[in-house]
Design an enzyme around this catalytic site. Structure first.
Site, PDB file in Angstrom:
ATOM      1  N   THR A   1       0.843  -1.207   0.000  1.00  8.55           N
ATOM      2  CA  THR A   1       0.000   0.000   0.000  1.00  8.55           C
ATOM      3  C   THR A   1       0.881   1.262   0.000  1.00  8.55           C
ATOM      4  O   THR A   1       0.515   2.272  -0.600  1.00  8.55           O
ATOM      5  CB  THR A   1      -0.989   0.014   1.186  1.00  8.55           C
ATOM      6  OG1 THR A   1      -0.276  -0.262   2.387  1.00  8.55           O
ATOM      7  CG2 THR A   1      -2.092  -1.016   1.013  1.00  8.55           C
TER       8      THR A   1
ATOM      9  N   GLN B   1       1.757 -13.126  -1.005  1.00  8.24           N
ATOM     10  CA  GLN B   1       0.484 -13.328  -1.713  1.00  8.24           C
ATOM     11  C   GLN B   1       0.326 -12.266  -2.793  1.00  8.24           C
ATOM     12  O   GLN B   1      -0.645 -12.270  -3.534  1.00  8.24           O
ATOM     13  CB  GLN B   1      -0.673 -13.237  -0.729  1.00  8.24           C
ATOM     14  CG  GLN B   1      -0.605 -14.284   0.368  1.00  8.24           C
ATOM     15  CD  GLN B   1      -1.519 -13.939   1.529  1.00  8.24           C
ATOM     16  OE1 GLN B   1      -2.700 -14.264   1.521  1.00  8.24           O
ATOM     17  NE2 GLN B   1      -0.984 -13.275   2.536  1.00  8.24           N
TER      18      GLN B   1
ATOM     19  N   ILE C   1       0.877  -9.990  -6.146  1.00  8.49           N
ATOM     20  CA  ILE C   1       1.104 -10.318  -7.551  1.00  8.49           C
ATOM     21  C   ILE C   1       1.835  -9.184  -8.262  1.00  8.49           C
ATOM     22  O   ILE C   1       1.975  -9.196  -9.473  1.00  8.49           O
ATOM     23  CB  ILE C   1      -0.244 -10.607  -8.262  1.00  8.49           C
ATOM     24  CG1 ILE C   1      -1.204  -9.414  -8.125  1.00  8.49           C
ATOM     25  CG2 ILE C   1      -0.882 -11.868  -7.688  1.00  8.49           C
ATOM     26  CD1 ILE C   1      -2.486  -9.543  -8.954  1.00  8.49           C
TER      27      ILE C   1
ATOM     28  N   HIS D   1       0.557 -16.399  -5.374  1.00  3.85           N
ATOM     29  CA  HIS D   1      -0.567 -16.106  -6.271  1.00  3.85           C
ATOM     30  C   HIS D   1      -0.113 -15.622  -7.635  1.00  3.85           C
ATOM     31  O   HIS D   1      -0.902 -15.040  -8.381  1.00  3.85           O
ATOM     32  CB  HIS D   1      -1.512 -15.089  -5.608  1.00  3.85           C
ATOM     33  CG  HIS D   1      -2.160 -15.634  -4.368  1.00  3.85           C
ATOM     34  ND1 HIS D   1      -2.658 -14.848  -3.360  1.00  3.85           N
ATOM     35  CD2 HIS D   1      -2.373 -16.923  -3.972  1.00  3.85           C
ATOM     36  CE1 HIS D   1      -3.157 -15.618  -2.401  1.00  3.85           C
ATOM     37  NE2 HIS D   1      -2.972 -16.873  -2.744  1.00  3.85           N
TER      38      HIS D   1
ATOM     39  N   CYS E   1      -0.729 -22.176 -26.707  1.00  4.84           N
ATOM     40  CA  CYS E   1       0.632 -22.638 -27.063  1.00  4.84           C
ATOM     41  C   CYS E   1       1.665 -22.330 -25.985  1.00  4.84           C
ATOM     42  O   CYS E   1       2.831 -22.653 -26.136  1.00  4.84           O
ATOM     43  CB  CYS E   1       1.062 -22.044 -28.400  1.00  4.84           C
ATOM     44  SG  CYS E   1       1.497 -20.294 -28.303  1.00  4.84           S
TER      45      CYS E   1
ATOM     46  N   CYS F   1      -2.420 -14.096 -28.539  1.00  6.44           N
ATOM     47  CA  CYS F   1      -1.070 -14.570 -28.836  1.00  6.44           C
ATOM     48  C   CYS F   1      -0.678 -14.210 -30.270  1.00  6.44           C
ATOM     49  O   CYS F   1      -1.464 -14.427 -31.199  1.00  6.44           O
ATOM     50  CB  CYS F   1      -1.039 -16.080 -28.641  1.00  6.44           C
ATOM     51  SG  CYS F   1       0.527 -16.848 -29.042  1.00  6.44           S
TER      52      CYS F   1
ATOM     53  N   CYS G   1      -0.355 -17.890 -32.261  1.00  7.02           N
ATOM     54  CA  CYS G   1      -1.489 -18.793 -32.546  1.00  7.02           C
ATOM     55  C   CYS G   1      -2.854 -18.147 -32.352  1.00  7.02           C
ATOM     56  O   CYS G   1      -3.870 -18.779 -32.614  1.00  7.02           O
ATOM     57  CB  CYS G   1      -1.375 -20.064 -31.701  1.00  7.02           C
ATOM     58  SG  CYS G   1      -1.833 -19.805 -29.986  1.00  7.02           S
TER      59      CYS G   1
ATOM     60  N   THR H   1      -1.246  -8.590   5.952  1.00  6.94           N
ATOM     61  CA  THR H   1      -2.185  -9.584   5.407  1.00  6.94           C
ATOM     62  C   THR H   1      -3.301  -9.856   6.408  1.00  6.94           C
ATOM     63  O   THR H   1      -3.050  -9.958   7.616  1.00  6.94           O
ATOM     64  CB  THR H   1      -1.472 -10.906   5.029  1.00  6.94           C
ATOM     65  OG1 THR H   1      -2.465 -11.878   4.671  1.00  6.94           O
ATOM     66  CG2 THR H   1      -0.609 -11.465   6.145  1.00  6.94           C
TER      67      THR H   1
ATOM     68  N   ASN I   1       0.471  -5.609  11.452  1.00  4.67           N
ATOM     69  CA  ASN I   1      -0.723  -5.387  10.628  1.00  4.67           C
ATOM     70  C   ASN I   1      -1.555  -4.271  11.236  1.00  4.67           C
ATOM     71  O   ASN I   1      -1.561  -4.083  12.447  1.00  4.67           O
ATOM     72  CB  ASN I   1      -1.559  -6.675  10.544  1.00  4.67           C
ATOM     73  CG  ASN I   1      -2.342  -6.762   9.248  1.00  4.67           C
ATOM     74  OD1 ASN I   1      -1.738  -6.770   8.179  1.00  4.67           O
ATOM     75  ND2 ASN I   1      -3.655  -6.801   9.324  1.00  4.67           N
TER      76      ASN I   1
HETATM   77  P1  CNA Z   1      -6.139  -8.141   2.287  1.00  4.63           P
HETATM   78  O1  CNA Z   1      -7.136  -9.187   2.612  1.00  4.63           O
HETATM   79  O2  CNA Z   1      -6.597  -6.937   1.549  1.00  4.63           O
HETATM   80  O3  CNA Z   1      -5.505  -7.689   3.687  1.00  4.63           O
HETATM   81  C1  CNA Z   1      -4.567  -6.675   3.774  1.00  4.63           C
HETATM   82  C2  CNA Z   1      -4.271  -6.456   5.242  1.00  4.63           C
HETATM   83  O4  CNA Z   1      -3.189  -5.562   5.338  1.00  4.63           O
HETATM   84  C3  CNA Z   1      -5.433  -5.856   6.025  1.00  4.63           C
HETATM   85  O5  CNA Z   1      -5.597  -6.561   7.241  1.00  4.63           O
HETATM   86  C4  CNA Z   1      -4.985  -4.413   6.288  1.00  4.63           C
HETATM   87  O6  CNA Z   1      -5.405  -3.922   7.523  1.00  4.63           O
HETATM   88  C5  CNA Z   1      -3.492  -4.560   6.280  1.00  4.63           C
HETATM   89  N1  CNA Z   1      -2.766  -3.370   5.831  1.00  4.63           N
HETATM   90  C6  CNA Z   1      -3.033  -2.569   4.775  1.00  4.63           C
HETATM   91  N2  CNA Z   1      -2.081  -1.629   4.640  1.00  4.63           N
HETATM   92  C7  CNA Z   1      -1.197  -1.850   5.646  1.00  4.63           C
HETATM   93  C8  CNA Z   1      -0.005  -1.225   6.044  1.00  4.63           C
HETATM   94  N3  CNA Z   1       0.515  -0.183   5.367  1.00  4.63           N
HETATM   95  N4  CNA Z   1       0.640  -1.688   7.141  1.00  4.63           N
HETATM   96  C9  CNA Z   1       0.145  -2.754   7.840  1.00  4.63           C
HETATM   97  N5  CNA Z   1      -0.984  -3.391   7.502  1.00  4.63           N
HETATM   98  C10 CNA Z   1      -1.637  -2.955   6.409  1.00  4.63           C
HETATM   99  O7  CNA Z   1      -4.889  -8.735   1.484  1.00  4.63           O
HETATM  100  P2  CNA Z   1      -4.178 -10.148   1.649  1.00  4.63           P
HETATM  101  O8  CNA Z   1      -2.857 -10.012   1.003  1.00  4.63           O
HETATM  102  O9  CNA Z   1      -4.261 -10.667   3.013  1.00  4.63           O
HETATM  103  O10 CNA Z   1      -5.127 -11.071   0.756  1.00  4.63           O
HETATM  104  C11 CNA Z   1      -4.625 -11.837  -0.191  1.00  4.63           C
HETATM  105  C12 CNA Z   1      -5.054 -11.415  -1.602  1.00  4.63           C
HETATM  106  C13 CNA Z   1      -4.903  -9.950  -1.890  1.00  4.63           C
HETATM  107  C14 CNA Z   1      -4.105 -12.051  -2.548  1.00  4.63           C
HETATM  108  O11 CNA Z   1      -4.811 -12.911  -3.397  1.00  4.63           O
HETATM  109  C15 CNA Z   1      -3.442 -10.950  -3.368  1.00  4.63           C
HETATM  110  O12 CNA Z   1      -3.192 -11.349  -4.671  1.00  4.63           O
HETATM  111  C16 CNA Z   1      -4.405  -9.839  -3.311  1.00  4.63           C
HETATM  112  N6  CNA Z   1      -3.904  -8.484  -3.596  1.00  4.63           N
HETATM  113  C17 CNA Z   1      -2.619  -8.255  -3.951  1.00  4.63           C
HETATM  114  C18 CNA Z   1      -2.176  -6.966  -4.205  1.00  4.63           C
HETATM  115  C19 CNA Z   1      -0.740  -6.747  -4.622  1.00  4.63           C
HETATM  116  O13 CNA Z   1      -0.168  -7.577  -5.315  1.00  4.63           O
HETATM  117  N7  CNA Z   1      -0.119  -5.651  -4.173  1.00  4.63           N
HETATM  118  C20 CNA Z   1      -3.056  -5.892  -4.086  1.00  4.63           C
HETATM  119  C21 CNA Z   1      -4.393  -6.167  -3.737  1.00  4.63           C
HETATM  120  C22 CNA Z   1      -4.797  -7.451  -3.483  1.00  4.63           C
END
Ligand code: CNA
Length: 241
Positions: A28, A104, A106, A122, A133, A151, A154, A192, A215
């Site tokens: 974020t 997690q 991407i 992920h 292909c 693609c 193909c 997360t 978190n």
């Molecule tokens: P989530 O479920 O959105 O949880 C995020 C957590 O992080 C929440 O509990 C928030 O309170 C906490 N949070 C947010 N910002 C901060 C911060 N700066 N400091 C501390 N805590 C913070 O996301 P998860 O990753 O748990 O869920 C997994 C999903 C989200 C996966 O499938 C990802 O692919 C997917 N995702 C990924 C991205 C990315 O690649 N950046 C973005 C959005 C979603």
């Protein structure tokens, strides 16, 4: 430095095999919204269709053009750069104290920061394959296409290597991640909500000394953690320097 960050610093100093398990909250600070925070993607206006539905394997199959509209608009952030968390973890890997990053996310930002031992549970927006292909394509191909990307060889649909709802994560990546976590003496779980399975259960492989949770909101891992920091992971790593 706050007391809790000072405690984290002490834990990191004595740790020899650190593993970092992260989620969307890690990015974020790079300007990429997460899913479940108040201003996260789940509160975005998606024309009445929930994001979980759009990001599913069945929606991809049945509404491919709409999937890509949403994907380009909300899931890809080509200008995003690694932040202080990614950079700190790169420093730990260079010192050979970080065994691995299990993410997690991407967005590919850990690899962009220079880390090599990254388990992208992920997938990554930077890897894209033709479903027919298997020719591979960079992110630019997805972003520069209109509608459904096709693609060049193909004509098949190009699908991002991103695990959609209803798809299983790559088993070898999962096994590698669990092995790293089980060999760690310190596991940092950060940014997360631990709501997405099977990823969230991988932290159950940890049996080392220090489990640290950083978190903004409570998580299911808090009650078994050595240290819980309820705050911004970028601020905490910024304090660590
Ligand atoms: P989530 O479920 O959105 O949880 C995020 C957590 O992080 C929440 O509990 C928030 O309170 C906490 N949070 C947010 N910002 C901060 C911060 N700066 N400091 C501390 N805590 C913070 O996301 P998860 O990753 O748990 O869920 C997994 C999903 C989200 C996966 O499938 C990802 O692919 C997917 N995702 C990924 C991205 C990315 O690649 N950046 C973005 C959005 C979603």
């Amino acid at each position: 430095m706050s007391d809790k960050t000072a405690e984290l610093k002490r834990i990191l100093e004595r740790a020899r095999r650190i593993v970092f398990f992260g989620g969307a909250g890690v990015s974020t600070a790079s300007g990429i919204p997460d899913f479940r925070s108040e201003d996260g993607l789940y509160s975005a206006d998606c024309g009445g269709v929930p994001p979980e539905t759009i990001l599913s394997a069945t929606y991809f199959a049945l509404h491919t053009a709409e999937f890509f509209d949403f994907y380009r608009k909300h899931m890809v952030h080509p200008g995003a750069k690694p932040n202080v968390v990614h950079r700190y973890l790169y420093g730990l890997e260079k010192e050979d104290r970080l065994r691995g990053i299990v993410t997690q996310n991407i967005d590919g930002l850990h690899k962009m920061a220079g880390n090599k031992r990254v388990y992208e549970l992920h997938g990554s927006v930077h890897e894209n394959y033709c479903v027919d292909c298997e020719a591979s394509y960079p992110l630019e191909k997805i972003m520069e296409s209109e509608g459904v990307p096709r693609c060049d060889s193909c004509g098949g649909i190009i699908k991002p290597w991103v695990v959609l709802y209803g798809e299983m994560p790559d088993k070898y990546t999962g096994i590698g991640a669990c092995r790293e976590i089980s060999g760690a003496d310190c596991l940092i779980v950060a940014g997360t909500s631990l709501q997405v399975e099977p990823a969230a259960s991988y932290i159950d492989c940890f049996s080392g000394r220090d489990l640290v949770v950083i978190n903004k909101e409570p998580t299911p891992a808090d009650e078994r953690a050595t240290l819980v920091i309820r705050g911004d992971v970028a601020e905490v790593f910024g304090e660590l320097g």
